[in-house]
Design a protein around this motif. Structure first.
Motif, PDB file in Angstrom:
ATOM      1  N   VAL A 436       0.828  -1.214   0.000  1.00 44.61           N
ATOM      2  CA  VAL A 436       0.000   0.000   0.000  1.00 44.61           C
ATOM      3  C   VAL A 436       0.859   1.260   0.000  1.00 44.61           C
ATOM      4  CG1 VAL A 436      -1.690   1.329   1.321  1.00 44.61           C
ATOM      5  CG2 VAL A 436      -1.938  -1.155   1.113  1.00 44.61           C
ATOM      6  N   SER A 437       1.898   1.271   0.844  1.00 45.40           N
ATOM      7  CA  SER A 437       2.730   2.477   0.975  1.00 45.40           C
ATOM      8  C   SER A 437       4.078   2.348   0.280  1.00 45.40           C
ATOM      9  CB  SER A 437       2.955   2.781   2.461  1.00 45.40           C
ATOM     10  OG  SER A 437       3.602   1.690   3.089  1.00 45.40           O
ATOM     11  N   PHE A 438       4.284   1.236  -0.387  1.00 37.56           N
ATOM     12  CA  PHE A 438       5.607   0.969  -0.948  1.00 37.56           C
ATOM     13  C   PHE A 438       6.022   2.037  -1.960  1.00 37.56           C
ATOM     14  CE2 PHE A 438       8.455  -1.022  -4.023  1.00 37.56           C
ATOM     15  CZ  PHE A 438       9.410  -1.572  -3.188  1.00 37.56           C
ATOM     16  N   VAL A 439       5.188   2.266  -2.954  1.00 36.36           N
ATOM     17  CA  VAL A 439       5.547   3.202  -4.031  1.00 36.36           C
ATOM     18  C   VAL A 439       5.598   4.629  -3.523  1.00 36.36           C
ATOM     19  CG1 VAL A 439       4.848   4.128  -6.266  1.00 36.36           C
ATOM     20  CG2 VAL A 439       4.661   1.679  -5.820  1.00 36.36           C
ATOM     21  N   ALA A 440       4.638   5.021  -2.662  1.00 39.99           N
ATOM     22  CA  ALA A 440       4.591   6.400  -2.173  1.00 39.99           C
ATOM     23  C   ALA A 440       5.829   6.738  -1.342  1.00 39.99           C
ATOM     24  CB  ALA A 440       3.325   6.595  -1.338  1.00 39.99           C
ATOM     25  N   THR A 441       6.172   5.851  -0.455  1.00 39.20           N
ATOM     26  CA  THR A 441       7.357   6.098   0.380  1.00 39.20           C
ATOM     27  C   THR A 441       8.632   6.046  -0.450  1.00 39.20           C
ATOM     28  OG1 THR A 441       6.195   5.042   2.219  1.00 39.20           O
ATOM     29  CG2 THR A 441       8.556   5.376   2.468  1.00 39.20           C
ATOM     30  N   LEU A 442       8.653   5.141  -1.395  1.00 39.38           N
ATOM     31  CA  LEU A 442       9.817   5.035  -2.263  1.00 39.38           C
ATOM     32  C   LEU A 442       9.984   6.298  -3.102  1.00 39.38           C
ATOM     33  CD1 LEU A 442      12.064   3.090  -3.100  1.00 39.38           C
ATOM     34  CD2 LEU A 442      10.566   2.239  -4.906  1.00 39.38           C
ATOM     35  N   HIS A 443       8.854   6.872  -3.539  1.00 39.75           N
ATOM     36  CA  HIS A 443       8.899   8.113  -4.337  1.00 39.75           C
ATOM     37  C   HIS A 443       9.394   9.284  -3.490  1.00 39.75           C
ATOM     38  CE1 HIS A 443       7.196  11.765  -6.271  1.00 39.75           C
ATOM     39  NE2 HIS A 443       7.534  11.131  -7.384  1.00 39.75           N
ATOM     40  N   GLU A 444       9.009   9.292  -2.205  1.00 36.55           N
ATOM     41  CA  GLU A 444       9.390  10.391  -1.326  1.00 36.55           C
ATOM     42  C   GLU A 444      10.878  10.363  -1.004  1.00 36.55           C
ATOM     43  OE1 GLU A 444       8.473  12.042   3.212  1.00 36.55           O
ATOM     44  OE2 GLU A 444       7.251  10.440   2.322  1.00 36.55           O
TER      45      GLU A 444
END
Length: 531
Positions: A436-444
């Motif tokens: 769920v948060s993998f891509v968002a946190t990775l982008h940040e």
């Protein structure tokens, strides 16, 4: 698809696709069961998640099965190897803190991200809980979600590749450990001796008091001048020139030989009257019953020479409690042996049957133990949790073997099924949650956080290998268990078990797990102080 919102359908789909992906071979490398987490991450990214309960019951099943397998040898393993294993764990956890600190300074991560990085890369949920308690829910859980995926997979891959990288032959390592075990617990053998001590002429076997000298069994007696041996009983009288077959461990045979007489060559074999037979204990009602309860020698005129259990020979002592699957090596006439066979069952298939009730009771016991909490200096209140509780339950019940009618031990096939199913449920739930948060946190945070997670996962494993293998001389198969125990990695333990079916890695895992659990909670608090 509406079906994807059905948790049962989603769970089955993820596990099936993950199992199929895990069977794909690239040259000689296959991901195996940990491939499930890749599939789960993809579904989690698109918003399809599984209930937390799936992760909890999966982890409980896996850890409980590990505890059951390790339970019988846990205490002896800790006494002989506990210090070296604990030092290796301390080196791994310290390395994890050091690498995390360097990554935070290098990439300017805040304290919350650093704590989540450590907890995720070291696959320690209790560490995350300890960090959240101190700094709140802001950044630690997200960093944990990004790094946890590789933490689960990376340890499994590292363990799978370690034998090749270090050029270790698993078969040779198994043989070396078997030899070490044989030195600690020598195999049972037999020896023929001649009665030549005048002090025991005319005395019965009972009057010799052999049990006070050594745990041996006198099985056959060839009278001086006779051609056919007889079975030995407590009331058998010994005379000059008689020849005896004694069964026991070499050191014990030496002690008895000093009392009775020297070893002699030749064989004391039965001609027609008596025969040998191996009988399997397969009736559950006799599990836990002492060998003396049956009084085979007096009732059936049958002598039990030794007992084989899990490939290890045990003395046929009257106080030895029988386990399901034990093999009794008996000598007697054919009719008596047939009667004993009917009593004990001698049905190998029956030993593979599984009763569901002990498994469920054991898991329930583990969940109850998981609610226990303790006040520890500097750490505050520590709760065992699901993992600690089910591991402790497995260790206790595995060591006990049986309580009343409940037999806690599982056949290898049953234990493997519970472990594999539990691991599959755990990986599927963890993967969807992290996705769920993998891509968002990775982008940040960019690739810096992901690469930091890789470093915090792999470098401590490498340092632990150096310390354990070359500095402390921990045997390789045990070291695998120490590494995955220090990383508290269920998938890593599965990879270690795939390399070798022996119990050395699971026993080491169970030995160091409590040390690693507490050590990482201390470590994350130290890390927050440094950051």
């Amino acid at each position: 698809m509406a079906l994807l919102h059905n948790p049962i359908f989603l769970l089955l789909l993820i596990v099936v696709l993950g199992e199929l992906l895990g069977k794909v071979h690239l040259r000689s490398l296959a991901l195996g069961p940990p491939a499930i987490i890749f599939v789960a991450l993809a579904f989690g990214h698109f918003g399809y998640t599984l209930p937390q309960g799936v992760q909890t019951i999966g982890l409980a099943m896996f850890i409980y099965a590990v505890g059951l397998q390790a339970g019988p040898g846990f205490v002896s393993s800790f006494r002989r190897h506990g210090l070296a294993m604990a030092v290796t764990v301390a080196a791994i956890v310290s390395a994890g803190v050091a690498v995390t600190y360097l990554c935070c300074r290098l990439f300017d991560f805040d304290a919350g991200t650093g704590a989540g990085l450590f907890a995720g890369a070291m696959t320690s949920t209790p560490s995350l809980a300890a960090a959240v308690e101190v700094i709140g829910h802001d950044t630690a859980p997200a960093a944990y979600g990004v790094t946890y995926g590789f933490g689960v997979l990376g340890v499994a891959l590292a363990i799978s590749l370690l034998p090749r990288l270090l050029r270790r032959n698993i078969v040779a390592e198994e043989a070396a450990l078997a030899a070490e075990l044989a030195a600690v617990n020598p195999p049972i053998t037999h020896r023929h001796i001649e009665v030549n001590n005048p002090n025991i002429f005319g005395k019965t076997v009972l009057e010799l008091g052999l049990k006070a000298i050594a745990p041996v069994t006198l099985t056959r007696l060839l009278r001086f001048g006779a051609s056919e041996p007889v079975l030995v009983g407590a009331d058998t009288i010994l005379d000059a020139g008689d020849k005896l077959r004694i069964v026991g461990r070499p050191a014990d045979l030496d002690k008895v030989q000093l009392l009775i007489g020297p070893a002699v060559a030749g064989e004391i074999a039965f001609d027609r009257v008596l025969t040998k037979k191996s009988i399997v204990v397969s009736k559950r009602e006799f599990a836990g019953t002492t060998l003396g309860y049956f009084n085979f020698r007096e009732v059936f005129n049958v002598q039990i020479a030794r007992i084989s259990r899990n490939g290890i020979d045990l003395p046929a002592d009257a106080h030895t409690r029988l386990h399901l699957g034990d093999v009794l090596h008996a000598v007697g006439d054919e009719r008596s042996l047939r009667n004993i066979t009917r009593i004990l069952g001698n049905d190998l298939k029956a030993t593979y049957s599984i009763s569901l009730l002990p498994i469920l009771v054991g898991l329930l016991f583990g969940f109850l133990l998981g609610q226990l909490s303790f006040e520890l200096p500097l750490l505050g209140r520590l709760t065992l949790g699901t993992t600690g509780g089910t591991l402790l339950a497995g260790l206790l019940l595995g060591a006990r073997y049986q309580t009343g009618p409940l037999i806690w031990d599982l056949p290898d096939t049953g234990s493997q099924l519970i472990r594999d199913l539990g691991l599959a449920l755990f990986l599927a739930a963890v993967g969807t949650s992290a996705g769920v948060s993998f891509v968002a946190t990775l982008h940040e945070h960019g690739l810096a956080l992901l690469l930091s997670g890789v470093a915090v996962t792999l470098l401590p494993v490498a340092i632990g290998t150096l310390v354990g293998l070359w500095l402390l001389r921990v045997r390789f198969l045990r070291l695998l268990g120490v590494l995955v125990g220090a990383m508290t990695s269920a998938s890593g333990l599965n990879a270690a078990s795939a390399l070798s079916a022996t119990p050395y890695a699971p026993a080491a895992y169970a030995t160091v797990y409590p040390v690693a659990l507490i050590g990482k909670i201390i470590a994350v608090k130290v890390l927050l102080l440094l950051l």
